[in-house]
Every structure is written in structure tokens, then in C-alpha cells.
Scaffold this motif. Structure first.
Motif, PDB file in Angstrom:
ATOM      1  N   SER A  37       0.818  -1.204   0.000  1.00 51.19           N
ATOM      2  CA  SER A  37       0.000   0.000   0.000  1.00 51.19           C
ATOM      3  C   SER A  37       0.857   1.261   0.000  1.00 51.19           C
ATOM      4  N   MET A  38       1.964   1.229   0.749  1.00 51.32           N
ATOM      5  CA  MET A  38       2.837   2.395   0.814  1.00 51.32           C
ATOM      6  C   MET A  38       3.661   2.585  -0.453  1.00 51.32           C
ATOM      7  N   SER A  39       3.756   1.572  -1.281  1.00 51.17           N
ATOM      8  CA  SER A  39       4.570   1.669  -2.495  1.00 51.17           C
ATOM      9  C   SER A  39       3.739   1.681  -3.765  1.00 51.17           C
ATOM     10  N   THR A  40       2.398   1.732  -3.640  1.00 51.17           N
ATOM     11  CA  THR A  40       1.505   1.698  -4.800  1.00 51.17           C
ATOM     12  C   THR A  40       0.652   2.960  -4.818  1.00 51.17           C
ATOM     13  N   TYR A  62      12.416   7.203   3.252  1.00 53.14           N
ATOM     14  CA  TYR A  62      11.760   8.378   3.843  1.00 53.14           C
ATOM     15  C   TYR A  62      11.269   8.068   5.258  1.00 53.14           C
ATOM     16  N   LEU A  63      10.633   6.920   5.437  1.00 53.62           N
ATOM     17  CA  LEU A  63      10.100   6.563   6.745  1.00 53.62           C
ATOM     18  C   LEU A  63      11.207   6.336   7.766  1.00 53.62           C
ATOM     19  N   LEU A  64      12.396   5.908   7.293  1.00 59.00           N
ATOM     20  CA  LEU A  64      13.530   5.683   8.190  1.00 59.00           C
ATOM     21  C   LEU A  64      14.315   6.957   8.469  1.00 59.00           C
ATOM     22  N   GLY A  65      13.917   8.060   7.826  1.00 56.64           N
ATOM     23  CA  GLY A  65      14.559   9.345   8.103  1.00 56.64           C
ATOM     24  C   GLY A  65      15.802   9.622   7.304  1.00 56.64           C
ATOM     25  N   ASN A  66      15.995   8.939   6.173  1.00 54.76           N
ATOM     26  CA  ASN A  66      17.141   9.210   5.313  1.00 54.76           C
ATOM     27  C   ASN A  66      17.116  10.678   4.873  1.00 54.76           C
ATOM     28  N   GLN A  67      18.242  11.377   5.028  1.00 51.29           N
ATOM     29  CA  GLN A  67      18.278  12.819   4.792  1.00 51.29           C
ATOM     30  C   GLN A  67      17.920  13.186   3.359  1.00 51.29           C
ATOM     31  N   LEU A  68      18.457  12.450   2.390  1.00 48.34           N
ATOM     32  CA  LEU A  68      18.143  12.744   0.993  1.00 48.34           C
ATOM     33  C   LEU A  68      16.666  12.523   0.691  1.00 48.34           C
ATOM     34  N   ALA A  69      16.091  11.450   1.251  1.00 48.34           N
ATOM     35  CA  ALA A  69      14.680  11.168   1.016  1.00 48.34           C
ATOM     36  C   ALA A  69      13.787  12.214   1.691  1.00 48.34           C
ATOM     37  N   VAL A  70      14.123  12.600   2.906  1.00 48.70           N
ATOM     38  CA  VAL A  70      13.325  13.599   3.624  1.00 48.70           C
ATOM     39  C   VAL A  70      13.387  14.953   2.923  1.00 48.70           C
ATOM     40  N   ALA A  71      14.511  15.254   2.293  1.00 42.47           N
ATOM     41  CA  ALA A  71      14.657  16.535   1.601  1.00 42.47           C
ATOM     42  C   ALA A  71      13.882  16.589   0.285  1.00 42.47           C
ATOM     43  N   ASP A  72      13.423  15.451  -0.202  1.00 40.09           N
ATOM     44  CA  ASP A  72      12.662  15.406  -1.457  1.00 40.09           C
ATOM     45  C   ASP A  72      11.217  15.809  -1.171  1.00 40.09           C
ATOM     46  N   ALA A  77       8.846   1.207  -3.290  1.00 43.87           N
ATOM     47  CA  ALA A  77       8.998   0.800  -1.894  1.00 43.87           C
ATOM     48  C   ALA A  77      10.316   1.274  -1.299  1.00 43.87           C
ATOM     49  N   VAL A  78      11.410   1.270  -2.081  1.00 46.24           N
ATOM     50  CA  VAL A  78      12.729   1.643  -1.553  1.00 46.24           C
ATOM     51  C   VAL A  78      12.741   3.110  -1.129  1.00 46.24           C
ATOM     52  N   GLU A  79      12.232   3.995  -1.995  1.00 45.08           N
ATOM     53  CA  GLU A  79      12.216   5.423  -1.673  1.00 45.08           C
ATOM     54  C   GLU A  79      11.339   5.707  -0.461  1.00 45.08           C
TER      55      GLU A  79
END
Length: 345
Positions: free
Chosen positions: A30-33, A46-56, A40-42
Motif C-alpha cells: 500500500s505504501m509503495s503503490t 523516507y520513513l527511516l529518516g534518510n536525509q536525501l529522502a526527507v529533503a525530497d 517501496a525503496v524510496e
């Protein structure tokens, strides 16, 4: 694990483990569709707080505005409808009972229509208040009619609920025809969809759903004993009318929560409760556990399927559940569900 081993039979443990694994898989799916090009990877980054993902900013919008709210809403709506249906099936000793059959959905719809037309309701809190008030009114009228007819037997309550649903439905349609703006709002809401769910709406509804769940838990012992029949239950000191009133209040809270988030979604509660009864036919507390699990799984699966079938468009989950649930209901009736209803005295 030791606690589970000592409480649940082996086949129930297997169902819990398989159902839990399926639920986790559906949550990830559901979170990847859905809308957006992110997979799912991105989303996981984001949910794990990766800085690059959060900045997107686009990824943040997709996760926080689109996918996360509807995923959480599917859990709340599916679980709430399943618990409400399971309570009603136990209280009426009827495997076909559900909020729609006892007039709860029709009362909720009438309450919301009144809120839309006369008070301009637009917020989730307003939806919850007016749909809850209408559902409670429907439940109280059903119970009152059953008591006036004599002993509030399961069959009398169901017949009263069916009649009340027809009356409420006619009143709702009559009022909607006189107000075009309310009709447009109602048409979107009445489809049954999770696509427009907001995170703050889920936060508003969840505490009320938890209150309904807590009340359901308090009623489990009495309802389990009532399966022997009203006479035996009263001999054990159980006030059956008050227990049924508690069931109707709990089911009102749960149904209002589900309807305020997703509209009048049908069949998921009935199917989840029916399957839970097949797994655990006696102990209501276990039934509620399995019913909640099945309700979440069924609604999440239907929502993911609704997003996938008509890409880039989306099918309302209520429409999909109606298409899938109606044949299942017919199959259950043909197996003897209706005969069991007529056998209740």
C-alpha cells in the motif's frame, strides 16, 4: 510466544501468523503503490529518516498526503467495520448481521445528509458527529421497536432494522433532491473511497474507534454467555437488553468512525466477521481478534487492487468491494445463512 502457544490452538496460531505476515506485506504494498513514481525503496528511506529522502519535497508529499493517510485509514476502517459486524452477529445470533442490515449505515447516512444540508458540515469531526448521531438514532429506534413488539429477539431486531433502513434511505434521498450542493458532496462521499483521506482526519477518528473497541472488549464475556440463549443468560444474571444496548452503542461508534473516513463501505465487515466465526465459533474475544485482522487485510487488499486495476485512474474501493462481496454473500446464503436466520426465535 509462550503466551500464544498456551492460549490458541495450533490452527489458530497458523492463521494469526499467516494473517499477520499478509497484513505486513499489504502495508508495504500500500505504501509503495499509487500516485507518484516512487516505489517501496524510496518510501522506506523516507520513513527511516534518510536525509536525501526527507529533503525530497515530492516524496514527502506522496508519503504524507497520499499513501500514509489512506493506509492508516484502511486499518482503522477495516478494523472498525469488522468489530462492529462481529458484535452484531454475536448479539443477534445471526451470521448475516452487519451494520447495514440493522439500520446503522442508513441512520449514519441520514445524519450526514442533515449535517450537509442544514449545517454545512465539511470537516471530519462534523462527519463523525452527524453520522454518529444518525447511527445512534437508528440503533435506538431498532431496539425500541423490538422491545415494543415483545422480547427483543434477534429476528425482530433485524426486521425492524431493515424497515428502518428503507425509511431512512427514502428521507435521505428526498432531502438530497432539494439541495444540489449537498447532493454533489454526498455523491463523492457515498462512493466509498480512501483516496481523499487526510492524516489529521485519521487522528481525529482513531480515539473514538479505540473507545468503541474498549466497549466491545467489556461486552465479550456477556455476549459469549448469551450464545446459549437469552433465558440461560438471564438465569446467570446477565441483563440481555442492556448488553444489546451496549453492542449498539459500540457498533455505532465504530461504524461512524469508518463512515466518516471512507463513506458507506459495504461487505468488508460482514465478510471479516463471518470468516472469524469460522475460525473461532465460540469465544467472542478471539472472534474480535480474528475479525479485526481479517477486516484490515480485506480492506487493504481491496484498496491496493482499486489503485492498480485502472491505472492511471482509480476505482472507488466501495464499488470494488460491492462487486466482490455480493457474490460471496450469495454463496453464504446458499450454504444456509438465511435458514439459520429464520431458525432464530
Amino acid at each position: 510466544m509462550t503466551r500464544i502457544d498456551s492460549t490458541f490452538p495450533g490452527y489458530q496460531q497458523a492463521v494469526l501468523i499467516a494473517g499477520g505476515a499478509l497484513l505486513l506485506g499489504l502495508l508495504a504494498l500500500s505504501m509503495s503503490t499509487g500516485a507518484g513514481v516512487y516505489g517501496a525503496v524510496e518510501v522506506l528511506h523516507y520513513l527511516l529518516g534518510n536525509q536525501l529522502a526527507v529533503a525530497d519535497e515530492k516524496l514527502a508529499m506522496v508519503v504524507e498526503t497520499l499513501r500514509l493517510p489512506r493506509t492508516l485509514a484502511a486499518l482503522v476502517v477495516g478494523g472498525s467495520l469488522a468489530i462492529a459486524a462481529s458484535l452484531l452477529q454475536s448479539a443477534t445470533r445471526n451470521p448475516l448481521a452487519e451494520p447495514g442490515l440493522l439500520g446503522v449505515n442508513a441512520g449514519a447516512v441520514l445524519g450526514l445528509v442533515i449535517g450537509l444540508i442544514f449545517y454545512g458540515v465539511e470537516s471530519t469531526r462534523g462527519y463523525l458527529l452527524w453520522s454518529g448521531a444518525g447511527a445512534l438514532l437508528g440503533n435506538l429506534v431498532v431496539l425500541g421497536v423490538g422491545l415494543m413488539l415483545g422480547q427483543a429477539s434477534p429476528l425482530k431486531l433485524i426486521l425492524a432494522g431493515v424497515a428502518l433502513a428503507a425509511i431512512f434511505g427514502g428521507l435521505s434521498n428526498f432531502m438530497l433532491l432539494s439541495t444540489r450542493v449537498a447532493l454533489e458532496q454526498f455523491r463523492f462521499w457515498n462512493l466509498g473511497s480512501l483516496s481523499a483521506t487526510r492524516l489529521d482526519a485519521v487522528g481525529t477518528v482513531t480515539p473514538v474507534a479505540l473507545l468503541g473497541l474498549a466497549l466491545a472488549g467489556l461486552l465479550c464475556r456477556q455476549l459469549t454467555l448469551m450464545q446459549m440463549g437469552d433465558s440461560q443468560a438471564r438465569a446467570l444474571g446477565i441483563h440481555t437488553t442492556w448488553v444489546r444496548l451496549g453492542v449498539l452503542v459500540a457498533s455505532t461508534l465504530l461504524t461512524a468512525c469508518a463512515i466518516s473516513l471512507a463513506g458507506p463501505v459495504g461487505f468488508v465487515g460482514f465478510l471479516a466477521a463471518y470468516c472469524a466465526r469460522l475460525i473461532e465459533p465460540v469465544a467472542l474475544l478471539r472472534q474480535l481478534l480474528f475479525s479485526t485482522l481479517f477486516g484490515m487485510v480485506f480492506l487493504l487488499a481491496a484498496d491496493v487492487l482499486a489503485r492498480w486495476l485502472l491505472q492511471p485512474f482509480e476505482l472507488p474501493v466501495g464499488t470494488l468491494l460491492a462487486a466482490l462481496g455480493a457474490p460471496a454473500l450469495i454463496a453464504i446464503v446458499l450454504r444456509g445463512g438465511f435458514r439459520s436466520l429464520l431458525a432464530v426465535r
